[in-house]
Design a protein around this motif. Structure first.
Motif, short mmCIF file in Angstrom:
data_model
loop_
_atom_site.label_atom_id
_atom_site.label_comp_id
_atom_site.label_asym_id
_atom_site.label_seq_id
_atom_site.Cartn_x
_atom_site.Cartn_y
_atom_site.Cartn_z
N GLY A 1 82.32 17.58 -4.17
CA GLY A 1 82.64 18.60 -3.18
C GLY A 1 81.46 18.99 -2.30
N TRP A 2 80.51 18.07 -2.11
CA TRP A 2 79.31 18.40 -1.33
C TRP A 2 79.52 18.26 0.17
CZ3 TRP A 2 75.24 15.26 -4.60
CH2 TRP A 2 75.03 15.94 -5.81
N LEU A 3 80.28 17.23 0.56
CA LEU A 3 80.38 16.91 1.99
C LEU A 3 81.84 16.75 2.40
CD1 LEU A 3 77.53 14.25 2.13
CD2 LEU A 3 77.51 16.45 3.31
N PRO A 4 82.15 17.07 3.64
CA PRO A 4 83.53 16.89 4.10
C PRO A 4 83.90 15.41 4.20
CG PRO A 4 82.13 17.79 5.86
CD PRO A 4 81.26 17.62 4.68
N SER A 5 85.17 15.12 3.99
CA SER A 5 85.60 13.72 3.98
C SER A 5 85.99 13.23 5.37
CB SER A 5 86.79 13.56 3.05
OG SER A 5 87.85 14.37 3.49
N SER A 6 86.15 14.16 6.30
CA SER A 6 86.67 13.72 7.59
C SER A 6 86.28 14.70 8.68
CB SER A 6 88.19 13.62 7.53
OG SER A 6 88.71 14.89 7.26
N PHE B 1 81.52 12.09 -3.16
CA PHE B 1 80.87 13.26 -2.54
C PHE B 1 81.84 14.33 -2.05
CE2 PHE B 1 77.60 9.98 -2.21
CZ PHE B 1 76.55 10.65 -2.82
N SER B 2 83.10 13.96 -1.79
CA SER B 2 84.05 14.98 -1.35
C SER B 2 84.94 15.43 -2.50
CB SER B 2 84.94 14.46 -0.22
OG SER B 2 84.17 14.15 0.89
N SER B 3 85.57 14.46 -3.17
CA SER B 3 86.55 14.84 -4.19
C SER B 3 85.88 15.35 -5.46
CB SER B 3 87.46 13.66 -4.53
OG SER B 3 88.19 13.29 -3.41
N ILE C 1 83.81 8.95 -0.33
CA ILE C 1 84.70 10.12 -0.25
C ILE C 1 85.05 10.61 -1.65
CG2 ILE C 1 87.05 10.85 0.35
CD1 ILE C 1 86.85 9.17 2.86
N ARG D 1 76.36 17.06 8.59
CA ARG D 1 77.15 17.05 7.36
C ARG D 1 78.30 16.07 7.48
NH1 ARG D 1 79.84 21.93 5.83
NH2 ARG D 1 80.30 20.70 4.00
#
Lengths: 506, 336
Positions: free
Chosen positions: B182-187, B177-179, B174, B201
């Motif tokens: 910023g490529w993929l959603p964390s949840s 890749f999220s924070s 998370i 995704r």
């Protein structure tokens, strides 16, 4: 540490290559268009959505936006008109007459009238639902005409407005919605948003109510997601997947405050945490022994350990920001004073059975510090951590020397003091009894002049703290974070999550 | 009783003709075994309510406790009846798919479980695929290069993967890749049937969290399986016949070494299906794991019972399928 990270990075790169996932492009996240949906991450899933039956805060976060009450607290927690446009109190102070707003409709299009108010309140009273105690002074609720309701009380009740408007547990519901049983999953209210979709375990979507009496919301709707893991919610907020969250680990508050990607909202709450000593047991029935413990505990250390410094240490229940605040600072940490009081009481050491609960981890953390604080006085603290249901049983049967717990969701000063410290109070498990305090609390309960009332509570609160009926610890903070583009939102000390006035980029 | 019965059948004396095939006989025996285990699981699951300290009804009500509510919930959940009656009624209901209603909101437990199943199955299957994609090449490569630098690297990385808890892997993914990127959603979860792109995704990160850890475990198994086969006599024979090393490697070593991988993959799939509680919580994934977590937090005993039963059934089914496949691939299994 650095080496570990490098290794994981390498294996991740390998995996991505192997699986052939294209992660090369950045992804467009967030809402677009004019009818933007606000995405709010709350820390848990509602147990049900019947406002009169649920006791879950997660339910109320959603229900705040679906329902209305007759009156509602403004940001200073003073009661303002909502479904009632105005109200009058009879000269004998026993009849409250509410004039209702006309032209208000429920989400299904049916008209809101006085009958709905009578139905809602009678339901709470007759079925003895969890909030029935708020109507303990109410004799009858009657519809005078379509837009007038009379509430008759058995004695002057200055806190009636906060009782009926303090939170959405006193919401005005629709009879048909209740009788069909739909209210638990598909509630129909008069509020700014209406229920659109509920996917169990994942999200609840609300749509803006274009006919809302307070004006249609600027956003198109709200999607509530249930994200219990704070780090995940924060990552989702920072990446723009969610716009608002209160699922925030307190240890991250400091670093988030300096982060430009989020706006932090922090407000001291009206909740308070306290210790209470069992006054039916020796030696805790001796006021000097209780005072000694009040002097011995290190509130700042407890605040630091339980909340990473985000809470505010206090010595009375009501926080400084409230209009009902009373200044009081008797108990600074002072072991010499504590020892002197114990010597005076003839206390020669012993054990103390401290009842806390694993369901509220802050009580366990605080208990460990308290055990450490009391050790130099020759008091061995034995900490017990049952689940909350057992904790309640133990409290009610008086099986404890000392306990720690919090009072949540207080608005009127009566909520802070009466049931806890009046001799006949329903929550006076510590067995405190002082005729003078009883008299002050009884008088304050029916005093309609606000200044006189405030003075009565200040006197009562001071005696309560002096005699250590409760040893107050701290007021936790309401901590929320949101997308900086969101405007019109404020973190409120009563934890009500109101999205009706927010907009994006405004 | 069952053993005698089975033995008699093995003699072939009273065997119906369609069961004379050894494979079918094996499957029948395996089914019977699963039924016995399932009966045991039902007893254990039934006992949960009676073994927990304290009164589950009292605990479930918590602050909502009133004597009336207590009596009502106790009667509704059948806890006021004699124990044997409760057991047979639970057994009968469970067999017909009725697992009672949730203490928390009165919804049927079966419905809640079935709602959550697709999310967990998506996650587990993608996780397993990731684990296989990592472990099969890495394990074989590592074994064939035993003692070399590349073997060392695979072993260190897989040891790291084995030691890392999957929730920590989740947090790490998370953060990266999220924070940071910023490529993929964390949840969040989107059903495959609704939007395959969004589904993919959203499933990648949690599936990586479980797949990387499972992949690391499987890499080590595969490596040792390949090494074991490579040391067998028939491999030496093949080599001494002068077959090309490539043919020896793939026809003789890898093909035979991959048979036990099936078992490991089956066990890992079952583990992922039943054990992704923390990963689902981290990624706010609306699967069975989250349901178990919420049920335990809310002390919703019917829901806890139902989840445990379903997870046990999934274990049994996966193991059954693996054993049968195994028997089909490797005839020696049927004889043991």
């Amino acid at each position: 540490m650095r080496r570990r990270t490098a290794l994981v990075g390498a294996s991740l790169a390998g995996v991505l290559a192997v699986t052939g996932c294209s992660t090369g492009q950045s992804v467009d996240v967030g809402a677009d268009g004019s009818d933007e949906i606000l995405t709010a991450a709350i820390a848990g899933e509602p147990d049900q959505l019947d406002p009169h039956k649920t006791t879950s805060y997660f339910s109320f976060e959603v229900l705040e936006n679906i329902y209305d009450t007759l009156v509602e607290p403004d940001e200073n927690l003073e009661m303002q008109p909502a479904l009632a446009e105005s109200w009058e109190l009879s000269d004998d102070q026993l009849t409250w007459t509410f004039t209702l707003r006309e032209g208000v409709t429920f989400h299904d299009g049916s008209d809101f009238t006085a009958d709905d108010v009578v139905y809602s309140y009678d339901r709470i009273i007759d079925e003895e639902l969890s909030n029935a105690w708020k109507f303990s002074a109410v004799e009858s609720v009657e519809a005078v005409d379509d837009y007038t309701v009379d509430i008759t009380v058995t004695q002057p009740t200055p806190n009636l407005l906060s009782s009926i408007g303090g939170f959405k547990g006193m919401a005005i519901v629709e009879k048909e919605n209740v009788e069909s049983g739909d209210i638990t999953t598909d509630p129909i209210g008069t509020g700014p948003f209406s229920m659109e979709e509920y996917t169990s375990g994942d999200h609840i979507t609300l749509a803006a109510n274009p006919d809302y009496w307070g004006g249609a919301p600027e956003i198109g709707g709200i999607e509530f997601q249930f994200i219990s893991e704070g780090s995940t919610a924060i990552a989702a907020l920072k990446s723009g997947e969610v716009d608002w969250t209160d699922s925030i680990p307190t240890q991250q508050v400091e670093s988030l405050s300096g982060d430009e990607a989020v706006t932090m909202g922090q407000s001291p709450s009206n909740d308070y945490w306290y210790l209470a000593l069992n006054e039916d047991r020796e030696p805790w029935n001796d006021v000097r022994v209780r005072q000694a413990i009040a002097y011995a505990i290190d509130r700042d250390a407890i605040v630091q350990a339980t909340s990473y410094g985000t809470a505010t240490a206090n010595q009375l229940a009501i926080p400084e920001e409230s209009v009902w605040y009373t200044e009081y600072d008797t108990y600074s940490t002072d072991l010499d004073e504590a020892q002197a009081l114990l010597d005076e009481a003839g206390f020669e050491g012993g054990t103390l059975d401290l009842l806390v609960t694993s369901d509220y981890p802050e009580t366990v953390t605080a208990a460990q510090i308290i055990a450490d604080n009391l050790e130099p006085l020759g008091i061995t603290v034995e900490i017990r951590t049952p689940d909350f249901a057992t904790w309640l049983d133990e409290q009610n049967t008086g099986n404890f020397d000392m306990l720690m717990m919090g009072w949540l969701g207080n608005i009127d000063p009566d909520d802070f003091y009466y049931s806890q410290h009046h001799t006949d109070g329903g929550s006076n498990a510590q067995g405190y009894s002082n005729p003078e305090v009883d008299e002050l609390l009884d008088a304050a309960r029916v005093e309609t002049d606000q200044d006189a009332r405030k003075d009565l509570y200040a006197q009562a609160a001071t005696i309560i703290a002096d005699e250590a009926s409760y040893i107050y610890l701290y007021n936790p903070s309401v901590i929320q974070a949101w997308n900086p583009e969101l405007s019109g939102y404020e973190a409120r000390s009563d934890r009500a999550i109101r999205f009706r006035d927010v907009s994006f980029g405004g | 009783m069952t053993t005698t019965d089975t033995r008699r059948r093995e003699d072939g004396t009273r065997m119906p003709s369609f069961l004379t095939s050894p494979t079918l006989r094996f499957v029948a025996r395996r089914l019977l075994y699963s039924a016995v285990v399932l009966f045991g699981v039902i007893i254990v699951v039934f006992s949960i309510v009676h073994l927990v300290p304290g009164d589950p009804v009292r605990i479930a009500l918590g602050t909502r406790y009133t004597p009336e509510a207590y009596e009502a919930l106790r009667a509704a959940s059948g806890l006021d009846r004699p124990l044997w009656e409760q057991f047979f009624s639970y057994l009968g209901n469970a067999v017909t798919g009725n697992l009672g209603v949730s203490f928390r909101n009165g919804d049927p437990v079966t419905v809640a479980l079935l709602e959550r199943l697709p999310a967990t199955v998506s996650l587990a299957v993608v996780g397993l695929v990731i684990a296989l994609l990592i472990s099969v090449p890495a394990g074989i490569w590592s074994a064939l290069h035993e003692g070399k630098l590349s073997d060392g690297i695979v072993r260190v990385v897989s040891q790291f993967g084995v030691s890392v808890p999957d929730f920590w892997m989740g947090m790490l993914l998370i953060t990266l890749f999220s924070s940071v990127l910023g490529w993929l959603p964390s949840s969040g979860y989107v059903p495959l049937s609704e939007d395959p792109v969004q589904w993919l995704r959203r499933v990648i990160l949690p599936a990586l969290a479980v797949g990387l850890v499972a992949g690391a475990i499987m890499t080590r198994y595969i490596r040792s399986a390949v090494l074991e086969v490579a040391a067998q006599g028939y491999v030496r024979t093949a080599r001494s016949k002068g077959l090309a090393p490539r043919i020896v490697t793939f026809r003789h070593i890898v093909k035979n070494a991959l048979i036990p991988v099936l078992t490991i993959a089956g066990i890992q799939l079952a583990t992922i299906l039943g054990g992704v509680i923390v990963v689902e919580v981290v990624f706010a994934w609306p699967g069975l794991g989250r349901l178990v977590y919420d049920a335990v937090s809310a002390r919703d005993y019917p829901l806890i019972q139902g989840s445990v039963l379903l997870i046990a059934v999934m274990f049994l089914v996966v193991n059954l399928v693996v054993d049968v496949l195994y028997a089909l691939i490797d005839p020696r299994i049927r004889l043991s």
